[in-house]
Motif scaffolding. Structure first.
Motif, PDB file in Angstrom:
ATOM      1  N   ARG A  27       0.842  -1.202   0.000  1.00 18.77           N
ATOM      2  CA  ARG A  27       0.000   0.000   0.000  1.00 18.77           C
ATOM      3  C   ARG A  27       0.872   1.246   0.000  1.00 18.77           C
ATOM      4  NH1 ARG A  27      -4.689  -2.196  -1.285  1.00 18.77           N
ATOM      5  NH2 ARG A  27      -5.870  -0.475  -0.356  1.00 18.77           N
ATOM      6  N   SER A  28       1.984   1.147  -0.692  1.00 17.34           N
ATOM      7  CA  SER A  28       2.943   2.255  -0.705  1.00 17.34           C
ATOM      8  C   SER A  28       3.756   2.224  -1.995  1.00 17.34           C
ATOM      9  CB  SER A  28       3.886   2.139   0.495  1.00 17.34           C
ATOM     10  OG  SER A  28       4.969   3.037   0.379  1.00 17.34           O
ATOM     11  N   CYS A  29       4.125   3.394  -2.478  1.00 15.00           N
ATOM     12  CA  CYS A  29       5.001   3.478  -3.649  1.00 15.00           C
ATOM     13  C   CYS A  29       6.350   4.064  -3.257  1.00 15.00           C
ATOM     14  CB  CYS A  29       4.346   4.293  -4.763  1.00 15.00           C
ATOM     15  SG  CYS A  29       3.740   5.914  -4.260  1.00 15.00           S
ATOM     16  N   ALA A  30       6.696   3.927  -1.986  1.00 16.92           N
ATOM     17  CA  ALA A  30       7.993   4.407  -1.509  1.00 16.92           C
ATOM     18  C   ALA A  30       9.113   3.705  -2.265  1.00 16.92           C
ATOM     19  CB  ALA A  30       8.123   4.147  -0.011  1.00 16.92           C
ATOM     20  N   GLY A  31      10.100   4.479  -2.672  1.00 16.68           N
ATOM     21  CA  GLY A  31      11.239   3.920  -3.383  1.00 16.68           C
ATOM     22  C   GLY A  31      11.055   3.784  -4.877  1.00 16.68           C
ATOM     23  N   ILE A  32       9.853   4.097  -5.378  1.00 14.00           N
ATOM     24  CA  ILE A  32       9.572   4.007  -6.808  1.00 14.00           C
ATOM     25  C   ILE A  32       9.556   5.411  -7.402  1.00 14.00           C
ATOM     26  CG2 ILE A  32       7.940   3.253  -8.571  1.00 14.00           C
ATOM     27  CD1 ILE A  32       9.226   0.998  -6.987  1.00 14.00           C
ATOM     28  N   SER A  33      10.236   5.583  -8.508  1.00 12.81           N
ATOM     29  CA  SER A  33      10.288   6.883  -9.176  1.00 12.81           C
ATOM     30  C   SER A  33       9.060   7.096 -10.054  1.00 12.81           C
ATOM     31  CB  SER A  33      11.561   6.990 -10.027  1.00 12.81           C
ATOM     32  OG  SER A  33      11.498   8.128 -10.874  1.00 12.81           O
ATOM     33  N   LEU A  75       0.633   4.583 -12.761  1.00 10.92           N
ATOM     34  CA  LEU A  75       0.551   6.032 -12.545  1.00 10.92           C
ATOM     35  C   LEU A  75      -0.632   6.384 -11.645  1.00 10.92           C
ATOM     36  CD1 LEU A  75       1.378   7.520 -16.073  1.00 10.92           C
ATOM     37  CD2 LEU A  75       2.876   7.322 -14.081  1.00 10.92           C
ATOM     38  N   TYR A  76      -1.750   5.697 -11.842  1.00 14.76           N
ATOM     39  CA  TYR A  76      -2.925   5.955 -11.003  1.00 14.76           C
ATOM     40  C   TYR A  76      -2.624   5.618  -9.541  1.00 14.76           C
ATOM     41  CZ  TYR A  76      -7.329   5.076  -8.648  1.00 14.76           C
ATOM     42  OH  TYR A  76      -8.335   5.066  -7.719  1.00 14.76           O
ATOM     43  N   LEU A  77      -1.998   4.468  -9.322  1.00 18.51           N
ATOM     44  CA  LEU A  77      -1.676   4.069  -7.953  1.00 18.51           C
ATOM     45  C   LEU A  77      -0.713   5.046  -7.295  1.00 18.51           C
ATOM     46  CD1 LEU A  77      -1.225   0.193  -8.359  1.00 18.51           C
ATOM     47  CD2 LEU A  77      -3.198   1.420  -7.432  1.00 18.51           C
ATOM     48  N   MET A  78       0.262   5.532  -8.060  1.00 19.52           N
ATOM     49  CA  MET A  78       1.294   6.396  -7.500  1.00 19.52           C
ATOM     50  C   MET A  78       0.815   7.812  -7.251  1.00 19.52           C
ATOM     51  SD  MET A  78       4.892   5.283  -9.263  1.00 19.52           S
ATOM     52  CE  MET A  78       5.748   6.248  -8.022  1.00 19.52           C
ATOM     53  N   PHE A  79       0.067   8.358  -8.194  1.00 20.62           N
ATOM     54  CA  PHE A  79      -0.276   9.779  -8.109  1.00 20.62           C
ATOM     55  C   PHE A  79      -1.692  10.060  -7.601  1.00 20.62           C
ATOM     56  CE2 PHE A  79       3.217   9.682 -11.204  1.00 20.62           C
ATOM     57  CZ  PHE A  79       4.057  10.619 -10.618  1.00 20.62           C
ATOM     58  N   ASP A  87       7.502   9.581  -2.653  1.00 16.00           N
ATOM     59  CA  ASP A  87       8.629  10.387  -2.170  1.00 16.00           C
ATOM     60  C   ASP A  87       9.029  11.432  -3.217  1.00 16.00           C
ATOM     61  OD1 ASP A  87      10.859  11.437  -1.026  1.00 16.00           O
ATOM     62  OD2 ASP A  87      11.942   9.546  -0.801  1.00 16.00           O
ATOM     63  N   HIS A  88       8.397  12.596  -3.166  1.00 16.15           N
ATOM     64  CA  HIS A  88       8.690  13.661  -4.119  1.00 16.15           C
ATOM     65  C   HIS A  88      10.116  14.197  -3.938  1.00 16.15           C
ATOM     66  CE1 HIS A  88       4.524  14.260  -5.609  1.00 16.15           C
ATOM     67  NE2 HIS A  88       4.190  13.849  -4.399  1.00 16.15           N
ATOM     68  N   ARG A 140      20.207   8.417  -4.530  1.00 22.07           N
ATOM     69  CA  ARG A 140      19.949   9.472  -3.547  1.00 22.07           C
ATOM     70  C   ARG A 140      19.530   8.917  -2.195  1.00 22.07           C
ATOM     71  NH1 ARG A 140      16.920  14.839  -4.534  1.00 22.07           N
ATOM     72  NH2 ARG A 140      18.112  15.170  -2.623  1.00 22.07           N
ATOM     73  N   THR A 141      18.681   7.892  -2.203  1.00 18.66           N
ATOM     74  CA  THR A 141      18.238   7.297  -0.946  1.00 18.66           C
ATOM     75  C   THR A 141      19.289   6.356  -0.369  1.00 18.66           C
ATOM     76  OG1 THR A 141      17.132   5.493  -2.124  1.00 18.66           O
ATOM     77  CG2 THR A 141      15.814   7.447  -1.622  1.00 18.66           C
ATOM     78  N   GLY A 142      20.131   5.817  -1.251  1.00 14.24           N
ATOM     79  CA  GLY A 142      21.209   4.951  -0.796  1.00 14.24           C
ATOM     80  C   GLY A 142      20.849   3.487  -0.687  1.00 14.24           C
ATOM     81  N   GLU A 143      19.571   3.135  -0.943  1.00 18.34           N
ATOM     82  CA  GLU A 143      19.168   1.741  -0.850  1.00 18.34           C
ATOM     83  C   GLU A 143      17.886   1.497  -1.627  1.00 18.34           C
ATOM     84  OE1 GLU A 143      18.568   0.987   3.298  1.00 18.34           O
ATOM     85  OE2 GLU A 143      16.716   2.135   3.374  1.00 18.34           O
ATOM     86  N   ALA A 144      17.583   0.214  -1.809  1.00 15.53           N
ATOM     87  CA  ALA A 144      16.344  -0.161  -2.491  1.00 15.53           C
ATOM     88  C   ALA A 144      15.794  -1.415  -1.833  1.00 15.53           C
ATOM     89  CB  ALA A 144      16.606  -0.416  -3.974  1.00 15.53           C
ATOM     90  N   GLU A 145      14.459  -1.481  -1.697  1.00 14.22           N
ATOM     91  CA  GLU A 145      13.838  -2.672  -1.151  1.00 14.22           C
ATOM     92  C   GLU A 145      14.137  -3.855  -2.062  1.00 14.22           C
ATOM     93  OE1 GLU A 145       9.687  -2.098  -0.551  1.00 14.22           O
ATOM     94  OE2 GLU A 145       9.946  -0.204   0.510  1.00 14.22           O
ATOM     95  N   THR A 146      14.116  -5.050  -1.493  1.00 12.38           N
ATOM     96  CA  THR A 146      14.437  -6.247  -2.262  1.00 12.38           C
ATOM     97  C   THR A 146      13.527  -6.407  -3.474  1.00 12.38           C
ATOM     98  OG1 THR A 146      15.265  -7.376  -0.287  1.00 12.38           O
ATOM     99  CG2 THR A 146      14.661  -8.754  -2.178  1.00 12.38           C
ATOM    100  N   ILE A 147      12.225  -6.207  -3.285  1.00 16.32           N
ATOM    101  CA  ILE A 147      11.297  -6.388  -4.406  1.00 16.32           C
ATOM    102  C   ILE A 147      11.515  -5.320  -5.473  1.00 16.32           C
ATOM    103  CG2 ILE A 147       9.398  -5.010  -3.432  1.00 16.32           C
ATOM    104  CD1 ILE A 147       7.505  -7.220  -4.594  1.00 16.32           C
ATOM    105  N   THR A 148      11.921  -4.120  -5.064  1.00 16.35           N
ATOM    106  CA  THR A 148      12.252  -3.070  -6.034  1.00 16.35           C
ATOM    107  C   THR A 148      13.492  -3.466  -6.819  1.00 16.35           C
ATOM    108  OG1 THR A 148      11.319  -1.383  -4.559  1.00 16.35           O
ATOM    109  CG2 THR A 148      12.766  -0.620  -6.333  1.00 16.35           C
TER     110      THR A 148
END
Length: 212
Positions: A27-33, A75-79, A87-88, A140-148
């Motif tokens: 339920r999150s798009c954290a880490g996704i551009s 795009l719908y899910l993210m925006f 994470d803007h 920039r964040t220095g890391e990525a989730e495994t699934i990402t």
């Protein structure tokens, strides 16, 4: 159709499914551009406009519909649906630096000067660099989730497999498209550092981390 193209398509499809599952499950798009996803939506839109004008095969049309639907769904899910989790601040790559040069190049180096051919060529050039905002965000964040990380690896593998597809077609069909091959090589090169980190860290059960 050959084994390299089929595997490339399946890898591409896997990447999209991994992305959608990650967003929906957490339920999150954290880490996704979001900017990379905008670029991919532009790529699929300009490339698959022929969906309404020409028919190649049921498989071809089905995959085009899937990629378009999944892209705009993302795009719908993210925006919209999960906008508060986006994470803007870290997704700050200026995509006009990719959109405009790709558009200019599509007018300079193109096979035939028709609207559909220019749009198709533009999609090839833009796809080659569309992942840059995502890689920039990870740096920039220095890391990525495994699934990402799995999503990025599958997406990079798709393009690498397509290079093999074009090489195979050259030897079996005497068909060569240097625009596609060079763009694919550029795109694969962009993934090289990530591929190394994925193999040496993620596949060993470690979290992918980069120096910020």
């Amino acid at each position: 159709m050959n084994i390299f193209r089929l595997c490339g398509d399946l890898s591409h499809l896997l990447a999209i499914l991994l992305l959608l599952v990650k967003i929906w499950k957490t339920r999150s798009c954290a880490g996704i551009s979001g900017k990379s996803q905008i670029l991919f939506a532009i790529v699929y839109t300009t490339r698959y406009l022929d969906l309404f004008t020409s028919f190649v095969s049921v498989y071809n049309s089905f995959m085009k519909i899937v990629f378009l639907s999944a892209s705009y769904g993302t795009l719908y899910l993210m925006f919209f649906k999960f906008k508060p989790t986006y994470d803007h601040n870290h997704d700050s790559f200026r995509i006009l630096y990719l959109i405009i040069p790709s558009l200019v190049l599509s007018f300079v180096i193109v096979h035939v000067y028709t609207v559909m051919e220019i749009l198709w060529t533009y999609s090839i050039y833009l796809e080659a660099v569309a992942i840059m905002p995502q890689l920039f965000m990870v740096s920039r964040t220095g890391e990525a989730e495994t699934i990402t990380s799995h999503y990025l690896f599958a997406l990079g593998s798709y393009r690498a497999l397509y290079i093999l597809n074009w090489i195979y077609r050259y030897y079996t069909e005497d068909f060569l498209d240097m625009i596609v091959i060079i763009a694919g090589i550029v795109q694969t090169i962009l993934y090289c550092d990530f591929f190394y980190l994925y193999i040496t860290k993620v596949l060993k059960g470690k979290r992918l981390s980069l120096p910020v």
